[in-house]
Design a protein around this motif. Structure first.
Motif, PDB file in Angstrom:
ATOM      1  N   UNK A  46     -29.358  47.181  30.253  1.00 22.88           N
ATOM      2  CA  UNK A  46     -30.088  46.570  29.145  1.00 22.88           C
ATOM      3  C   UNK A  46     -31.306  47.433  28.813  1.00 22.88           C
ATOM      4  N   UNK A  47     -32.059  47.053  27.794  1.00 27.38           N
ATOM      5  CA  UNK A  47     -33.199  47.848  27.334  1.00 27.38           C
ATOM      6  C   UNK A  47     -34.266  47.998  28.418  1.00 27.38           C
ATOM      7  N   UNK A  48     -34.540  46.941  29.177  1.00 28.84           N
ATOM      8  CA  UNK A  48     -35.563  47.004  30.227  1.00 28.84           C
ATOM      9  C   UNK A  48     -35.170  48.013  31.306  1.00 28.84           C
ATOM     10  N   UNK A  49     -33.906  48.027  31.691  1.00 26.49           N
ATOM     11  CA  UNK A  49     -33.441  48.971  32.714  1.00 26.49           C
ATOM     12  C   UNK A  49     -33.516  50.407  32.201  1.00 26.49           C
ATOM     13  N   UNK A  50     -33.179  50.619  30.926  1.00 25.63           N
ATOM     14  CA  UNK A  50     -33.278  51.959  30.348  1.00 25.63           C
ATOM     15  C   UNK A  50     -34.716  52.449  30.354  1.00 25.63           C
ATOM     16  N   UNK A  51     -35.635  51.566  30.005  1.00 29.88           N
ATOM     17  CA  UNK A  51     -37.048  51.929  29.968  1.00 29.88           C
ATOM     18  C   UNK A  51     -37.551  52.272  31.371  1.00 29.88           C
ATOM     19  N   UNK A  52     -37.109  51.536  32.379  1.00 27.88           N
ATOM     20  CA  UNK A  52     -37.494  51.866  33.752  1.00 27.88           C
ATOM     21  C   UNK A  52     -36.941  53.225  34.166  1.00 27.88           C
ATOM     22  N   UNK A  53     -35.731  53.536  33.729  1.00 25.88           N
ATOM     23  CA  UNK A  53     -35.083  54.778  34.116  1.00 25.88           C
ATOM     24  C   UNK A  53     -35.596  55.987  33.333  1.00 25.88           C
ATOM     25  N   UNK A  54     -35.760  55.826  32.011  1.00 22.63           N
ATOM     26  CA  UNK A  54     -36.040  56.962  31.132  1.00 22.63           C
ATOM     27  C   UNK A  54     -37.429  56.961  30.507  1.00 22.63           C
ATOM     28  N   UNK A  55     -38.207  55.908  30.709  1.00 21.44           N
ATOM     29  CA  UNK A  55     -39.513  55.814  30.072  1.00 21.44           C
ATOM     30  C   UNK A  55     -39.416  55.116  28.727  1.00 21.44           C
ATOM     31  N   UNK A  56     -40.530  55.064  28.042  1.00 16.51           N
ATOM     32  CA  UNK A  56     -40.568  54.414  26.725  1.00 16.51           C
ATOM     33  C   UNK A  56     -39.713  55.197  25.733  1.00 16.51           C
ATOM     34  N   UNK A  57     -38.911  54.515  24.941  1.00 15.24           N
ATOM     35  CA  UNK A  57     -38.080  55.226  23.957  1.00 15.24           C
ATOM     36  C   UNK A  57     -38.936  55.824  22.844  1.00 15.24           C
ATOM     37  N   UNK A  58     -38.442  56.904  22.262  1.00 15.39           N
ATOM     38  CA  UNK A  58     -39.117  57.524  21.126  1.00 15.39           C
ATOM     39  C   UNK A  58     -38.789  56.803  19.832  1.00 15.39           C
ATOM     40  N   UNK A  85     -22.546  41.166  24.260  1.00 17.86           N
ATOM     41  CA  UNK A  85     -21.184  40.681  24.482  1.00 17.86           C
ATOM     42  C   UNK A  85     -21.295  39.164  24.551  1.00 17.86           C
ATOM     43  N   UNK A  86     -20.714  38.503  23.578  1.00 17.51           N
ATOM     44  CA  UNK A  86     -20.863  37.052  23.488  1.00 17.51           C
ATOM     45  C   UNK A  86     -22.319  36.703  23.217  1.00 17.51           C
ATOM     46  N   UNK A  87     -22.874  35.782  23.988  1.00 20.51           N
ATOM     47  CA  UNK A  87     -24.274  35.400  23.795  1.00 20.51           C
ATOM     48  C   UNK A  87     -25.182  36.139  24.778  1.00 20.51           C
ATOM     49  N   UNK A  88     -24.631  37.138  25.488  1.00 16.34           N
ATOM     50  CA  UNK A  88     -25.411  37.887  26.474  1.00 16.34           C
ATOM     51  C   UNK A  88     -26.376  38.872  25.850  1.00 16.34           C
ATOM     52  N   UNK A  89     -27.250  39.397  26.685  1.00 13.61           N
ATOM     53  CA  UNK A  89     -28.246  40.387  26.266  1.00 13.61           C
ATOM     54  C   UNK A  89     -27.544  41.697  25.895  1.00 13.61           C
ATOM     55  N   UNK A  90     -28.026  42.409  24.863  1.00 14.12           N
ATOM     56  CA  UNK A  90     -27.412  43.689  24.492  1.00 14.12           C
ATOM     57  C   UNK A  90     -27.461  44.691  25.648  1.00 14.12           C
ATOM     58  N   UNK A  91     -26.363  45.386  25.830  1.00 11.43           N
ATOM     59  CA  UNK A  91     -26.251  46.391  26.891  1.00 11.43           C
ATOM     60  C   UNK A  91     -25.657  47.667  26.309  1.00 11.43           C
ATOM     61  N   UNK A  92     -25.938  48.794  26.954  1.00 11.60           N
ATOM     62  CA  UNK A  92     -25.449  50.084  26.476  1.00 11.60           C
ATOM     63  C   UNK A  92     -23.927  50.127  26.577  1.00 11.60           C
ATOM     64  N   UNK A  93     -23.303  50.396  25.435  1.00  8.30           N
ATOM     65  CA  UNK A  93     -21.853  50.556  25.413  1.00  8.30           C
ATOM     66  C   UNK A  93     -21.447  51.975  25.042  1.00  8.30           C
ATOM     67  N   UNK A  94     -22.370  52.739  24.442  1.00  9.72           N
ATOM     68  CA  UNK A  94     -22.064  54.111  24.047  1.00  9.72           C
ATOM     69  C   UNK A  94     -23.326  54.950  24.108  1.00  9.72           C
TER      70      UNK A  94
END
Length: 121
Positions: A46-58, A85-94
């Motif tokens: 999800x977005x929070x995990x990406x931010x923890x891994x890669x920093x703040x997005x540009x 997916x359904x009513x879940x939080x957006x997650x990276x698919x591509x």
């Protein structure tokens, strides 16, 4: 001279050969294969995990329920596409990646480079 020494000397000299007619022709670029190998740290996050891994997005672009987070460094630009997916939080698919000049780069290599950057872009 021993036969083995002659063969070894000829092998060393063969590396000094010149290309007939001058400089060699430039090879065409080989397209990079697109696989999911090496993207396990990003796909499904999800977005929070990406931010923890890669920093703040540009860049953070939202369109309906879809979202694109873009991360940049001197080495590459990584676009991550998040969909619910359904009513879940957006997650990276591509994931898509390129060098800053637009040239192709392996997506997993870009993720690795972005995780190694030291807070700077």
């Amino acid at each position: 001279m021993k036969p083995a020494a002659v063969v070894a000397a000829l092998a060393l000299l063969s590396g000094c050969a010149t290309v007939p007619g001058g400089t060699p022709e430039r090879a065409d670029r080989v397209p990079l294969p697109f696989t999911g190998a090496g993207l396990e740290r990003v796909i499904g996050q999800n977005a929070a995990a990406l931010t923890r891994l890669l920093g703040e997005p540009n860049a953070d672009v939202r369109e309906g329920t879809a979202r694109k987070l873009q991360f940049q460094s001197r080495i590459c630009v990584l676009d991550t596409y998040l969909y619910p997916k359904g009513s879940g939080e957006p997650r990276v698919t591509y994931v898509d990646a390129r060098q800053p000049d637009g040239s192709a780069i392996d997506r997993a290599s870009c993720v690795a480079a972005l995780t190694r950057r030291d807070g700077g872009r």
